[in-house]
Structures are given as structure tokens and as C-alpha cells.
Motif scaffolding. Structure first.
Motif, PDB file in Angstrom:
ATOM      1  N   TYR A  53       8.859  -4.475  15.625  1.00 13.93           N
ATOM      2  CA  TYR A  53       8.143  -3.633  14.662  1.00 13.93           C
ATOM      3  C   TYR A  53       9.155  -3.118  13.641  1.00 13.93           C
ATOM      4  O   TYR A  53      10.161  -2.491  14.009  1.00 13.93           O
ATOM      5  N   LEU A  54       8.910  -3.401  12.379  1.00 17.54           N
ATOM      6  CA  LEU A  54       9.768  -2.928  11.291  1.00 17.54           C
ATOM      7  C   LEU A  54       8.986  -1.938  10.444  1.00 17.54           C
ATOM      8  O   LEU A  54       7.817  -2.178  10.107  1.00 17.54           O
ATOM      9  N   TYR A  55       9.639  -0.830  10.089  1.00 16.60           N
ATOM     10  CA  TYR A  55       9.004   0.163   9.220  1.00 16.60           C
ATOM     11  C   TYR A  55       9.956   0.434   8.059  1.00 16.60           C
ATOM     12  O   TYR A  55      11.131   0.756   8.263  1.00 16.60           O
ATOM     13  N   PHE A  56       9.448   0.273   6.852  1.00 12.57           N
ATOM     14  CA  PHE A  56      10.237   0.522   5.642  1.00 12.57           C
ATOM     15  C   PHE A  56       9.574   1.599   4.799  1.00 12.57           C
ATOM     16  O   PHE A  56       8.342   1.624   4.673  1.00 12.57           O
ATOM     17  N   GLU A  57      10.369   2.461   4.201  1.00 12.11           N
ATOM     18  CA  GLU A  57       9.913   3.279   3.092  1.00 12.11           C
ATOM     19  C   GLU A  57      10.739   2.878   1.881  1.00 12.11           C
ATOM     20  O   GLU A  57      11.963   2.751   1.967  1.00 12.11           O
ATOM     21  N   PHE A  58      10.065   2.635   0.754  1.00 11.60           N
ATOM     22  CA  PHE A  58      10.773   2.104  -0.396  1.00 11.60           C
ATOM     23  C   PHE A  58      10.239   2.713  -1.687  1.00 11.60           C
ATOM     24  O   PHE A  58       9.099   3.161  -1.772  1.00 11.60           O
ATOM     25  N   GLU A  59      11.106   2.704  -2.684  1.00  8.80           N
ATOM     26  CA  GLU A  59      10.745   3.209  -3.993  1.00  8.80           C
ATOM     27  C   GLU A  59       9.804   2.234  -4.687  1.00  8.80           C
ATOM     28  O   GLU A  59       9.938   1.018  -4.544  1.00  8.80           O
ATOM     29  N   GLU A  60       8.879   2.805  -5.445  1.00  9.54           N
ATOM     30  CA  GLU A  60       7.879   2.032  -6.198  1.00  9.54           C
ATOM     31  C   GLU A  60       8.473   0.775  -6.832  1.00  9.54           C
ATOM     32  O   GLU A  60       9.486   0.828  -7.525  1.00  9.54           O
ATOM     33  N   CYS A  61       7.854  -0.379  -6.549  1.00  7.67           N
ATOM     34  CA  CYS A  61       8.313  -1.632  -7.154  1.00  7.67           C
ATOM     35  C   CYS A  61       7.269  -2.237  -8.080  1.00  7.67           C
ATOM     36  O   CYS A  61       7.558  -3.211  -8.781  1.00  7.67           O
ATOM     37  N   GLY A  62       6.043  -1.710  -8.096  1.00  3.95           N
ATOM     38  CA  GLY A  62       5.074  -2.060  -9.114  1.00  3.95           C
ATOM     39  C   GLY A  62       4.240  -3.311  -8.884  1.00  3.95           C
ATOM     40  O   GLY A  62       3.380  -3.623  -9.694  1.00  3.95           O
ATOM     41  N   ASN A  63       4.466  -4.042  -7.793  1.00  3.62           N
ATOM     42  CA  ASN A  63       3.681  -5.266  -7.585  1.00  3.62           C
ATOM     43  C   ASN A  63       3.397  -5.448  -6.096  1.00  3.62           C
ATOM     44  O   ASN A  63       3.794  -6.428  -5.488  1.00  3.62           O
ATOM     45  N   HIS A  64       2.684  -4.488  -5.513  1.00  2.00           N
ATOM     46  CA  HIS A  64       2.487  -4.477  -4.065  1.00  2.00           C
ATOM     47  C   HIS A  64       1.705  -5.668  -3.521  1.00  2.00           C
ATOM     48  O   HIS A  64       2.084  -6.230  -2.497  1.00  2.00           O
ATOM     49  N   PRO A  65       0.615  -6.100  -4.169  1.00  2.00           N
ATOM     50  CA  PRO A  65      -0.135  -7.238  -3.596  1.00  2.00           C
ATOM     51  C   PRO A  65       0.716  -8.493  -3.459  1.00  2.00           C
ATOM     52  O   PRO A  65       0.649  -9.181  -2.426  1.00  2.00           O
ATOM     53  N   ASP A  66       1.510  -8.812  -4.481  1.00  2.00           N
ATOM     54  CA  ASP A  66       2.352 -10.007  -4.397  1.00  2.00           C
ATOM     55  C   ASP A  66       3.458  -9.835  -3.367  1.00  2.00           C
ATOM     56  O   ASP A  66       3.814 -10.790  -2.656  1.00  2.00           O
ATOM     57  N   LEU A  67       4.023  -8.619  -3.279  1.00  2.00           N
ATOM     58  CA  LEU A  67       5.054  -8.353  -2.280  1.00  2.00           C
ATOM     59  C   LEU A  67       4.502  -8.577  -0.881  1.00  2.00           C
ATOM     60  O   LEU A  67       5.120  -9.264  -0.043  1.00  2.00           O
ATOM     61  N   ILE A  68       3.336  -8.026  -0.583  1.00  2.00           N
ATOM     62  CA  ILE A  68       2.730  -8.161   0.742  1.00  2.00           C
ATOM     63  C   ILE A  68       2.408  -9.626   1.034  1.00  2.00           C
ATOM     64  O   ILE A  68       2.630 -10.132   2.139  1.00  2.00           O
ATOM     65  N   ALA A  69       1.909 -10.331   0.020  1.00  2.00           N
ATOM     66  CA  ALA A  69       1.569 -11.738   0.211  1.00  2.00           C
ATOM     67  C   ALA A  69       2.808 -12.566   0.541  1.00  2.00           C
ATOM     68  O   ALA A  69       2.775 -13.428   1.435  1.00  2.00           O
ATOM     69  N   ASP A  70       3.905 -12.296  -0.145  1.00  2.23           N
ATOM     70  CA  ASP A  70       5.132 -13.055   0.116  1.00  2.23           C
ATOM     71  C   ASP A  70       5.744 -12.686   1.462  1.00  2.23           C
ATOM     72  O   ASP A  70       6.305 -13.549   2.154  1.00  2.23           O
ATOM     73  N   LEU A  71       5.645 -11.415   1.845  1.00  3.80           N
ATOM     74  CA  LEU A  71       6.127 -11.028   3.172  1.00  3.80           C
ATOM     75  C   LEU A  71       5.315 -11.735   4.261  1.00  3.80           C
ATOM     76  O   LEU A  71       5.866 -12.175   5.275  1.00  3.80           O
ATOM     77  N   ALA A  72       4.019 -11.849   4.056  1.00  8.51           N
ATOM     78  CA  ALA A  72       3.157 -12.497   5.049  1.00  8.51           C
ATOM     79  C   ALA A  72       3.482 -13.981   5.193  1.00  8.51           C
ATOM     80  O   ALA A  72       3.170 -14.584   6.229  1.00  8.51           O
ATOM     81  N   ARG A  73       4.124 -14.560   4.186  1.00  8.71           N
ATOM     82  CA  ARG A  73       4.469 -15.985   4.242  1.00  8.71           C
ATOM     83  C   ARG A  73       5.782 -16.244   4.982  1.00  8.71           C
ATOM     84  O   ARG A  73       6.101 -17.404   5.274  1.00  8.71           O
ATOM     85  N   VAL A  74       6.543 -15.185   5.270  1.00 10.59           N
ATOM     86  CA  VAL A  74       7.770 -15.365   6.054  1.00 10.59           C
ATOM     87  C   VAL A  74       7.366 -15.905   7.432  1.00 10.59           C
ATOM     88  O   VAL A  74       6.489 -15.325   8.092  1.00 10.59           O
ATOM     89  N   PRO A  75       7.952 -17.005   7.894  1.00 10.97           N
ATOM     90  CA  PRO A  75       7.471 -17.674   9.118  1.00 10.97           C
ATOM     91  C   PRO A  75       7.386 -16.778  10.346  1.00 10.97           C
ATOM     92  O   PRO A  75       6.476 -16.942  11.167  1.00 10.97           O
ATOM     93  N   SER A  76       8.278 -15.819  10.493  1.00 11.14           N
ATOM     94  CA  SER A  76       8.290 -14.988  11.700  1.00 11.14           C
ATOM     95  C   SER A  76       7.386 -13.766  11.597  1.00 11.14           C
ATOM     96  O   SER A  76       7.224 -13.032  12.571  1.00 11.14           O
ATOM     97  N   VAL A  77       6.800 -13.506  10.428  1.00 12.05           N
ATOM     98  CA  VAL A  77       5.982 -12.306  10.226  1.00 12.05           C
ATOM     99  C   VAL A  77       4.569 -12.531  10.752  1.00 12.05           C
ATOM    100  O   VAL A  77       3.923 -13.541  10.443  1.00 12.05           O
ATOM    101  N   VAL A  78       4.091 -11.570  11.552  1.00 16.82           N
ATOM    102  CA  VAL A  78       2.750 -11.634  12.141  1.00 16.82           C
ATOM    103  C   VAL A  78       1.748 -10.815  11.346  1.00 16.82           C
ATOM    104  O   VAL A  78       0.607 -11.228  11.140  1.00 16.82           O
ATOM    105  N   ASP A  79       2.168  -9.637  10.876  1.00 15.62           N
ATOM    106  CA  ASP A  79       1.240  -8.739  10.190  1.00 15.62           C
ATOM    107  C   ASP A  79       2.017  -7.826   9.252  1.00 15.62           C
ATOM    108  O   ASP A  79       3.134  -7.403   9.570  1.00 15.62           O
ATOM    109  N   VAL A  80       1.420  -7.502   8.098  1.00 17.93           N
ATOM    110  CA  VAL A  80       2.020  -6.581   7.128  1.00 17.93           C
ATOM    111  C   VAL A  80       0.953  -5.590   6.698  1.00 17.93           C
ATOM    112  O   VAL A  80      -0.161  -5.987   6.319  1.00 17.93           O
TER     113      VAL A  80
END
Length: 225
Positions: A53-80
Motif C-alpha cells: 500500500y502506497l500513500y502519497f500527498e503531492f502538490e497540485e499538478c493540474g492533470n489528475h485524470p491522465d496521471l491516474i490513468a498512467d499510474l493504473a497502467r504500471v504493470p504492478s499497480v492493482v488500484d489507484v
């Protein structure tokens, strides 16, 4: 200055293997998400037992949907999942450490005072741990400086000194004020404020943390009430 309104949080469930943190952080860096806090642990119950389980807090990056979509494509990622940060949910933390009876009384004052502020829109939480023994207390006091969002420490007990006093100095050096109950031992000499009534100590702690109260521990530092 970064405020909680500029911050977002992500919880990510991944396979438990080497390199996962690197892969996830690389994607976040590609979106210029400025990571402010990270926690990592192994899930010990439920359908995802054994996964990371990874938990991040991060400063506004302005493109959350694309960020989440790309994180979900990481082979080892189960859920974001994206959330508001802890600072917006649990807010500033009042930490109370010491003997059980005294901790309970300080918490009584702190929780009642925090409730008064929180119903008006603030976010102040109260954390307690009853402990005995100089070494245990010193370790807990030192750890306060490493706790996210810890804003003030109240030491509630009948006798504290020695290594606990030295730990108090280190916590104050990290910028966290310390209130001590009136007690035997040297801790009261090292605290910012000494309070006889444990309920009042809890009230003072919350009032100092509050952004709306008029009490400021810096204006009464070194005094005893």
C-alpha cells in the motif's frame, strides 16, 4: 507557501516486489507532481493481503485524470484512488503522552475544545498514548517530531525527567511546542508551558493549534498556570 488546498493524495495498491516505488514515482515525476509525503506498508488483512500500500500527498499538478490513468497502467499497480490530503480531513494533531489517568483528563479538555472549533470548519485531531518508563516515554517524545501534522505535544504524568527532558528539548528544537502538567522531575523546566489542571492543559493545546483562537503559547512561554 503550499497550503492544503494545493494538495492532493493518492492511495495505490501494488504487487509487493522490488522497484514498485521507483516505477510509481517516475510516473508522478513525469507529471511534475511534487511529492510532499509518502507512506508505504504491507496490507495484512482483506482481499489484498500481502500486497503493498502506497500513500502519497503531492502538490497540485493540474492533470489528475491522465496521471491516474498512467499510474493504473504500471504493470504492478492493482488500484489507484485519489483523495483529499490528511490535512484537510484530520487537520493539525495534538499529541498527548503520559500516564493513563492524566492522559485521559488532558484528552477530555482537548477533545471538547477541538469539537468547538471543528464544528466551525477547522480540523484539529487529538492523538493519545499512555506509557510508563523513562525510555519508552523518551522514544515516544522523540517520535513526535517525525509524525506528520503534529502541531503540539502535551506531557501528562506525575514524574518525568532525565532522558525525557532531553527529548523534550529536541522536539522543541524541531519547532513543536510542549505543554507539561505540573509534576515531579525536570520536564516542567524544559517545557514551553506548565499547567496544573490537565483539562485546562488540553484546552490550551487546542487553542494554540487553532487558527481562530486568540491564545498563543509564544506569548506565555515559561509561565505556569
Amino acid at each position: 507557501m503550499i497550503t492544503d488546498t494545493d494538495m492532493y493524495a493518492l492511495s495505490i495498491i501494488t504487487e509487493n516486489r522490488a522497484g514498485v516505488l521507483r516505477d510509481v514515482a517516475t510516473v508522478m515525476a513525469n507529471y511534475r507532481a511534487n511529492i510532499q509525503m509518502i507512506q508505504q506498508s504491507i496490507i495484512t488483512s482483506g482481499p489484498n493481503t500481502g500486497k503493498a500500500y502506497l500513500y502519497f500527498e503531492f502538490e497540485e499538478c493540474g492533470n489528475h485524470p491522465d496521471l491516474i490513468a498512467d499510474l493504473a497502467r504500471v504493470p504492478s499497480v492493482v488500484d489507484v484512488t485519489i483523495y483529499p490530503p490528511f490535512s484537510r480531513i484530520f487537520g493539525s494533531r495534538v499529541i498527548i503522552i503520559g500516564g493513563g489517568a492524566q492522559v485521559a483528563q488532558v484528552a477530555l479538555g482537548a477533545v471538547n475544545e477541538a469539537d468547538r472549533h471543528n464544528i466551525r470548519g477547522e480540523r484539529i485531531s487529538v492523538d493519545t498514548i499512555p506509557l510508563v518508563g523513562e525510555q519508552n516515554l523518551a522514544l515516544a517524545v522523540d517520535a513526535v517530531a517525525r509524525l506528520p501534522r503534529a502541531s503540539i505535544l502535551v506531557l501528562a504524568g506525575s514524574l518525568m525527567g532525565g532522558e525525557v527532558s532531553r527529548a523534550v528539548d529536541r522536539v522543541r528544537g524541531a519547532g513543536i511546542p510542549v505543554i507539561a502538567l505540573k509534576m515531579a522531575g525536570s520536564v516542567p523546566e524544559h517545557a514551553d508551558l506548565v499547567v496544573t489542571d490537565p483539562i485546562q492543559a488540553g484546552v490550551f493545546a487546542v487553542m494554540h493549534v487553532s487558527g481562530k483562537a486568540v491564545f498563543d503559547i509564544n506569548r506565555v512561554r515559561g509561565r505556569e498556570f
